[in-house]
Design a protein around this motif. Structure first.
Motif, PDB file in Angstrom:
ATOM      1  N   UNK A  23       0.849  -1.192   0.000  1.00 32.02           N
ATOM      2  CA  UNK A  23       0.000   0.000   0.000  1.00 32.02           C
ATOM      3  C   UNK A  23       0.882   1.238   0.000  1.00 32.02           C
ATOM      4  N   UNK A  24       0.616   2.135  -0.928  1.00 36.61           N
ATOM      5  CA  UNK A  24       1.372   3.395  -1.002  1.00 36.61           C
ATOM      6  C   UNK A  24       0.666   4.441  -0.139  1.00 36.61           C
ATOM      7  N   UNK A  25       1.427   5.040   0.771  1.00 32.88           N
ATOM      8  CA  UNK A  25       0.865   5.990   1.730  1.00 32.88           C
ATOM      9  C   UNK A  25       1.131   7.426   1.277  1.00 32.88           C
ATOM     10  N   UNK A  26       0.260   8.353   1.641  1.00 27.40           N
ATOM     11  CA  UNK A  26       0.405   9.743   1.175  1.00 27.40           C
ATOM     12  C   UNK A  26       1.600  10.443   1.817  1.00 27.40           C
ATOM     13  N   UNK A  27       2.044  11.510   1.166  1.00 29.60           N
ATOM     14  CA  UNK A  27       3.239  12.219   1.611  1.00 29.60           C
ATOM     15  C   UNK A  27       3.041  12.989   2.905  1.00 29.60           C
ATOM     16  N   UNK A  28       1.813  13.233   3.296  1.00 30.35           N
ATOM     17  CA  UNK A  28       1.592  13.984   4.535  1.00 30.35           C
ATOM     18  C   UNK A  28       1.392  13.080   5.745  1.00 30.35           C
ATOM     19  N   UNK A  29       1.813  11.809   5.647  1.00 26.55           N
ATOM     20  CA  UNK A  29       1.663  10.887   6.776  1.00 26.55           C
ATOM     21  C   UNK A  29       2.455  11.348   7.991  1.00 26.55           C
TER      22      UNK A  29
END
Length: 462
Positions: free
Chosen positions: A186-192
């Motif tokens: 799963x690719x997570x968003x950059x603002x994690x």
């Protein structure tokens, strides 16, 4: 005063590189594990920080026995103070001892990333594909963790997008999938990490289930092992090109990454809580589809042993190798034990008479995952060693190039080569055969066999 200086240096060094994982994300992962009857007793945290994953694991199983590594001195002391009952080791993951191979039920972490080499004598001494992964710390963590978990166990790592997106990382991805099944990517968003670390960086969650009986890459494995340029000419793992629904985000835009290179920037407008909610949903779907509970519980291995015992009681000889699936184009035959000896079989179903055992060298590799080509005659040609260890002038790792394949004796120009090897009549020409076209499965299989034989020999002499 000396310890104070060490602590201050440790604090300064970790400011720019320590991205601590939000608890909402760690809880989403460990809660899904519990929902799918995964309650690990022996847990490895190879880069623990102050214990975000340790806390979440203990929330679901307070009796879990956790071994946590943290190389940063100050962070390690905080972790030891917070969890005095656990095995907290303030040193690098590479210090883990060999008795912990095939030991843990779960390895879980937000691992370090970057072109930082790791010194692990047990890997570098082998001078093969294991030595290759020590050149990048994130690759090393995956392969080393898979060594430490038992068959059926899980490796769940948060890591940089470079593990899956880098085109020159194919060998490492292959090693990750050689003895493990993909459960989830799963690719997570950059603002994690924006709220915790005030930084925007892309990351992936990769979950693998160790499977020592695995024979070939299949399904999404082949997608995960390849990288193509997307419509914006940005290198992107083929898995996410085929499964864009596995990217958590509400907005996407073309921009640059922290290193100034073009990149897709994904963000989620609902912040960490929104990310965790979508992550929980995706993980439940992936575990329901890809996780093998019976393998995790050890039931498959028990059933196989019982089958062998029943056969022995009935007077049937125990099989020399484990049973394998039929050899087809989609599912080639890859026996775990001594694959290199089987390259010269006349037919897959009818092995030729055994030849005296020879210690193979690492040979020529044909990238991809094709069946081994023929290897007949009295001698076998092996090209020079260590594909993947050469460096291009730009510093990028090369997978190497095989020598041009020569036509086999008896084949006219343009005549197709047989898919599987056929025995060559005992003639003078049979001494001169084309080099064996080795696949990554062959090379990695030989390294695994040699490593296990070496361990067995050391135990006998000890």
């Amino acid at each position: 005063e000396s310890e104070y200086k060490q602590l201050m240096d440790s604090l300064k060094q970790s400011v720019l590189t320590a991205f601590y994982t939000p608890s909402a994300v760690t809880e989403a992962l460990t809660d899904v594990l519990k929902e799918h009857q995964i309650i690990p007793e022996k847990v490895l945290e190879p880069s623990a920080g102050i214990g975000a994953f340790v806390d979440s694991v203990l929330d679901n199983n307070p009796k879990a026995d956790i071994m946590a590594f943290e190389k940063d001195l100050l962070t390690g002391k905080i972790l030891r103070h917070l969890h005095p009952e656990q095995k907290v080791r303030i040193e690098g993951f590479e210090k883990i001892e060999k008795p912990f191979n095939d030991y843990f039920d779960l390895a879980i972490s937000n691992i370090p990333f970057g072109d930082v080499a790791v010194f692990d004598p047990s890997y570098t001494a082998m001078k093969g594909m294991r030595a290759l992964v020590t050149r990048r710390i994130h690759n090393y963590f995956f392969v080393k963790a898979l060594d430490t978990v038992r068959d059926g166990g899980l490796v769940a790592f948060l890591t940089s997008q470079g593990v899956l997106n880098a085109k020159n990382n194919s060998a490492a991805r292959f090693m990750m999938l050689y003895h493990a099944d993909l459960v989830s990517a799963i690719r997570l968003p950059n603002n994690l990490f924006t709220e915790n670390a005030n930084t925007e960086v892309g990351s992936d969650l990769i979950i693998l289930q160790k499977n020592t009986q695995k024979e070939s890459l299949r399904g999404d494995d082949n997608l995960l092992d390849t990288v193509y340029n997307d419509e914006n000419r940005i290198p992107t793992n083929n898995y996410f090109l085929e499964h864009p629904e596995r990217i958590i985000h509400t907005t996407a835009k073309l921009d640059t990454d922290p290193f100034g290179k073009p990149a897709m920037i994904y963000t989620h407008e609902d912040g960490v809580e929104g990310i965790a909610e979508e992550l929980r949903k995706m993980l439940n779907e992936d575990f329901g589809r890809n996780f093998h509970l019976s393998r995790y519980l050890g039931e498959e291995q028990t059933a196989l042993l019982n089958k062998v015992e029943r056969g022995q009681k009935q007077g049937q000889p125990a099989p020399r190798y484990r049973e394998s699936a039929p050899a087809t184009e989609q599912n080639p035959l890859w026996n775990k034990g001594e694959r290199w000896q089987e390259v010269g079989q006349t037919k897959l179903e009818q092995p030729a008479p055994e030849q005296p055992e020879m210690e193979p060298e690492l040979g020529q590799i044909e990238h991809g995952h094709s069946e081994p080509a023929s290897a007949t005659g009295h001698t076998t040609s092996w090209n020079e060693v260590e594909r993947g260890q050469e460096q291009s002038q730009s510093g990028q790792t090369k997978l190497g190039h095989s020598k041009p394949e020569q036509p086999e004796p008896g084949l006219e120009q343009g005549q197709p080569k047989p898919r599987y090897s056929e025995s060559v009549p005992s003639t003078e020409q049979s001494h001169h055969q084309p080099p064996v076209q080795m696949t990554l499965f062959d090379l990695w299989g030989m390294e695994e066999d040699n490593r296990l034989k070496g361990h067995a020999t050391k135990k006998k002499t000890a």
